[in-house]
Design an enzyme around this catalytic site. Structure first.
Site, short mmCIF file in Angstrom:
data_model
loop_
_atom_site.label_atom_id
_atom_site.label_comp_id
_atom_site.label_asym_id
_atom_site.label_seq_id
_atom_site.Cartn_x
_atom_site.Cartn_y
_atom_site.Cartn_z
N ASP A 238 3.74 14.65 15.05
CA ASP A 238 2.57 13.77 15.02
C ASP A 238 2.84 12.63 14.03
OD1 ASP A 238 0.00 12.96 15.79
OD2 ASP A 238 -0.96 14.09 14.18
N ASN B 250 0.28 9.57 8.89
CA ASN B 250 0.99 10.70 8.29
C ASN B 250 2.23 10.25 7.53
OD1 ASN B 250 -0.76 12.77 9.01
ND2 ASN B 250 0.18 13.01 11.04
N ASP C 170 1.60 16.39 6.57
CA ASP C 170 0.93 17.03 7.70
C ASP C 170 1.89 17.35 8.85
OD1 ASP C 170 -0.92 18.18 9.30
OD2 ASP C 170 -2.08 16.36 9.71
#
Length: 339
Positions: free
Chosen positions: A214, A219, A231
């Protein structure tokens, strides 16, 4: 070994969502339970999948505490995420691994599983700056060099089934599509999934490695020392380009330029297979489909209707039909070859 959770498991049998039991007092007691005495300061951070808090301490720096969504991951899958991030940290990649407390990184309290992380700040990266993109690309190359060493065994892969067919089955099987739009949505969704399959066929046999999963700008936190990555909760097996395409935006010439900047840094540490560029729009399509199903699967969590009031409206599904039609066309265009 699975974490033994004390007290009543947060299964929602009291009529509320499991996270409704996670009040500030429980958060502070959970932190105390692993020997980190809080000072009462508590800040909820932006997270919907899990619940994440910045907790001040009587002694030492604040910590970030992540309470995992019940029943999403097994203990083994969470620990595999922790181990991967620690592996990256050991290789001097700028990531934020879970702290080892009382001999473990995953803990249980009040029916919840949680982990504790150092609190690291930063700002959003300037993705319009070629040098920033190249810098990020270098670190993603290093992440993937480590990620290619071994495979996940407990975490799922990113593929047509997990991000396409399974979300399709959930959305249609649980009646989220308005009846008057069901035929149109199902038709374009199936066209999109066929297009994804053709993209993977054109790319051929692509190596799957451990990914961030992701890797969007939110992030990647920037400091004076450069980027650090946070994350890894969606970390999974997949093609390397999954961690690259979300950094691209704008029109086609702009994305071509950005991709060239990212790959200039990436290939300092790892060779990039250009056949993966056939997958960029296919992966974008899968993400769009998966996102709708993700919202639908979480709709019983009160945080979701409050944060996403536009979801599951007539307008929402009309927009998704148009969006998927655009993706069907884009997947038939030539890939983004960097200059």
């Amino acid at each position: 070994m699975d974490i033994q959770l004390d007290n009543q498991p947060p299964d929602g049998r009291d009529g509320g969502h499991p996270f409704s039991r996670l009040d500030p007092q429980m958060v502070l007691e959970a932190v105390d339970s692993v020997g980190l005495r809080g000072d009462g300061r508590l800040l909820a951070l932006n997270s919907y999948e899990n619940r994440v808090y910045r907790v001040g301490r009587e002694e030492g720096q604040p910590v970030v505490v992540k309470f995992y969504r019940p029943e999403r991951w097994s203990d083994a899958a969470i620990l595999e995420d922790h181990a991967f991030v620690q592996e990256l940290a050991d290789a001097e990649v700028p990531v934020v691994p879970a702290r080892m407390l009382e001999g473990r990184t995953l803990h249980g309290f009040g029916g919840f599983r949680f982990a504790v992380f150092p609190s690291r700040g930063g700002r959003a990266p300037e993705l319009s700056d070629p040098s920033t993109l190249e810098w990020i690309g270098r670190f993603i190359g290093r992440i993937h060099a480590v990620g290619a060493v071994r495979a996940f065994t407990q975490r799922p892969a990113l593929n047509l089934d997990t991000f396409g067919r399974e979300p399709r089955a959930f959305l249609i099987g649980h009646g989220f599509i308005p009846p008057e739009l069901l035929t149109a949505y199902t038709s374009v969704l199936d066209q999109a999934l066929d297009g994804v399959a053709r993209c993977f066929e054109r790319a051929g046999s692509i190596e799957h490695i451990r990914l961030h999963g992701d890797c969007h700008a939110g992030n990647v936190l920037w400091t004076g020392d450069g980027p650090h990555f946070v994350d890894f909760d969606d970390s999974r097996m997949g093609p390397a380009v999954q961690d690259l395409w979300m950094l691209l935006s704008g029109d086609r010439p702009e994305m071509v330029r950005q991709l060239g900047d990212v790959l200039a840094g990436y290939e300092d540490f790892r060779e990039f297979d250009p056949r993966q560029l056939y997958l960029v729009e296919a992966l974008r399509t899968l993400r769009l489909i998966h996102y709708s199903a993700w919202l639908a699967m979480r709709w019983d969590d009160p945080a979701f209707p409050a944060a996403f009031p536009w979801f599951n409206t007539q307008r929402y599904w009309q927009d998704r039909i148009l969006e998927l039609r655009e993706q069907v066309a884009l997947m038939d265009e030539p890939p983004l070859w960097p200059v």
